[in-house]
Scaffold this active site. Structure first.
Site, PDB file in Angstrom:
ATOM      1  N   ASP A 109      37.078  41.542  59.367  1.00 17.09           N
ATOM      2  CA  ASP A 109      38.051  40.947  58.455  1.00 17.09           C
ATOM      3  C   ASP A 109      39.387  41.667  58.557  1.00 17.09           C
ATOM      4  O   ASP A 109      40.455  41.032  58.592  1.00 17.09           O
ATOM      5  CB  ASP A 109      37.534  40.947  57.013  1.00 17.09           C
ATOM      6  CG  ASP A 109      37.133  42.324  56.501  1.00 17.09           C
ATOM      7  OD1 ASP A 109      36.883  43.243  57.317  1.00 17.09           O
ATOM      8  OD2 ASP A 109      37.060  42.489  55.268  1.00 17.09           O
TER       9      ASP A 109
ATOM     10  N   ASP B  16      44.496  43.225  51.654  1.00 13.20           N
ATOM     11  CA  ASP B  16      43.399  42.269  51.471  1.00 13.20           C
ATOM     12  C   ASP B  16      42.757  42.606  50.131  1.00 13.20           C
ATOM     13  O   ASP B  16      42.068  43.613  50.003  1.00 13.20           O
ATOM     14  CB  ASP B  16      42.408  42.374  52.629  1.00 13.20           C
ATOM     15  CG  ASP B  16      41.318  41.313  52.571  1.00 13.20           C
ATOM     16  OD1 ASP B  16      41.140  40.675  51.515  1.00 13.20           O
ATOM     17  OD2 ASP B  16      40.626  41.143  53.585  1.00 13.20           O
TER      18      ASP B  16
ATOM     19  N   THR C 143      36.711  41.884  47.228  1.00  9.36           N
ATOM     20  CA  THR C 143      35.736  42.766  46.584  1.00  9.36           C
ATOM     21  C   THR C 143      36.224  44.207  46.663  1.00  9.36           C
ATOM     22  O   THR C 143      36.137  44.962  45.701  1.00  9.36           O
ATOM     23  CB  THR C 143      34.355  42.637  47.269  1.00  9.36           C
ATOM     24  OG1 THR C 143      33.954  41.270  47.188  1.00  9.36           O
ATOM     25  CG2 THR C 143      33.335  43.519  46.606  1.00  9.36           C
TER      26      THR C 143
ATOM     27  N   THR D 105      42.532  45.934  22.537  1.00  9.49           N
ATOM     28  CA  THR D 105      41.642  46.257  23.653  1.00  9.49           C
ATOM     29  C   THR D 105      41.819  45.295  24.820  1.00  9.49           C
ATOM     30  O   THR D 105      41.885  45.716  25.984  1.00  9.49           O
ATOM     31  CB  THR D 105      40.174  46.266  23.184  1.00  9.49           C
ATOM     32  OG1 THR D 105      40.048  47.231  22.133  1.00  9.49           O
ATOM     33  CG2 THR D 105      39.234  46.624  24.311  1.00  9.49           C
TER      34      THR D 105
END
Length: 183
Positions: free
Chosen positions: A37, A57, A60, A112
């Site tokens: 990738d 990128d 994840t 919060t």
């Protein structure tokens, strides 16, 4: 997947590897460690944009790939991605729940939810700005900054650097290799 394609289509799939004529030299300690990738993103940067470049990128993992003025991969930085970080924060802190990942109107959260949104979106953008300063310094000056990945559209607008969001950058790199192999 490759076996299924061969079986059902009688077509030999083209799998990206450094054995193909990518046009991108990988100048790291063990070039085989570079993910395909990241290689595809570097190829896409070299094929379509001024060099040097940094490919961000944001998936994840958040990965920054340095491509020098000659189109060589000089190295990478890998950090947890913003979604992974948010999941870790929510699952590891007993008093923090899930929040919609969007930027609040200000960095100083008043509750919060705003505080978590500030940290996740604005904090990630600030981290990227700091890393980009370091990458450009090590590359010897300003670089073309290109972002792809699922979180790029969420984070890049809040970075202080001018970063071009190119959702198809990895696919562009794969297409460039396909053209090179089939020319």
């Amino acid at each position: 997947l490759a076996r299924a394609l061969r079986r059902f289509t009688d077509v030999e799939p083209l799998l990206l590897s450094q054995d193909l004529p990518t046009g991108v030299e990988v100048c790291i300690d063990n070039p085989r460690e570079l993910g395909t990738d990241l290689l595809a993103g570097a190829i896409g940067a070299k094929a379509g944009y001024p060099l040097p470049a940094v490919v961000l990128d944001l998936g994840t993992a958040t990965k920054l790939t340095a491509v020098d003025g000659e189109g060589r991969v000089q190295g990478v930085s890998i950090m947890p991605g913003v979604f992974l970080s948010l999941n870790a924060l929510v699952s590891g802190a007993s008093q923090l729940g899930g929040v919609a990942l969007r930027a609040p109107g200000h960095a100083i959260g008043k509750n919060t939810v705003e505080s978590m949104q500030s940290g996740m979106v604005l904090g990630t953008a600030s981290m990227l700005d700091g890393m980009l300063d370091r990458f450009e310094e090590e590359l010897g000056g300003p670089a073309t900054l290109l972002a792809c990945g699922g979180a790029a559209g969420l984070i890049v607008p809040y970075c202080r650097h001018k970063i071009r969001h190119v959702p198809t950058l990895i696919l562009d790199g794969l297409y460039a290799v396909y053209r090179a192999v089939n020319s």
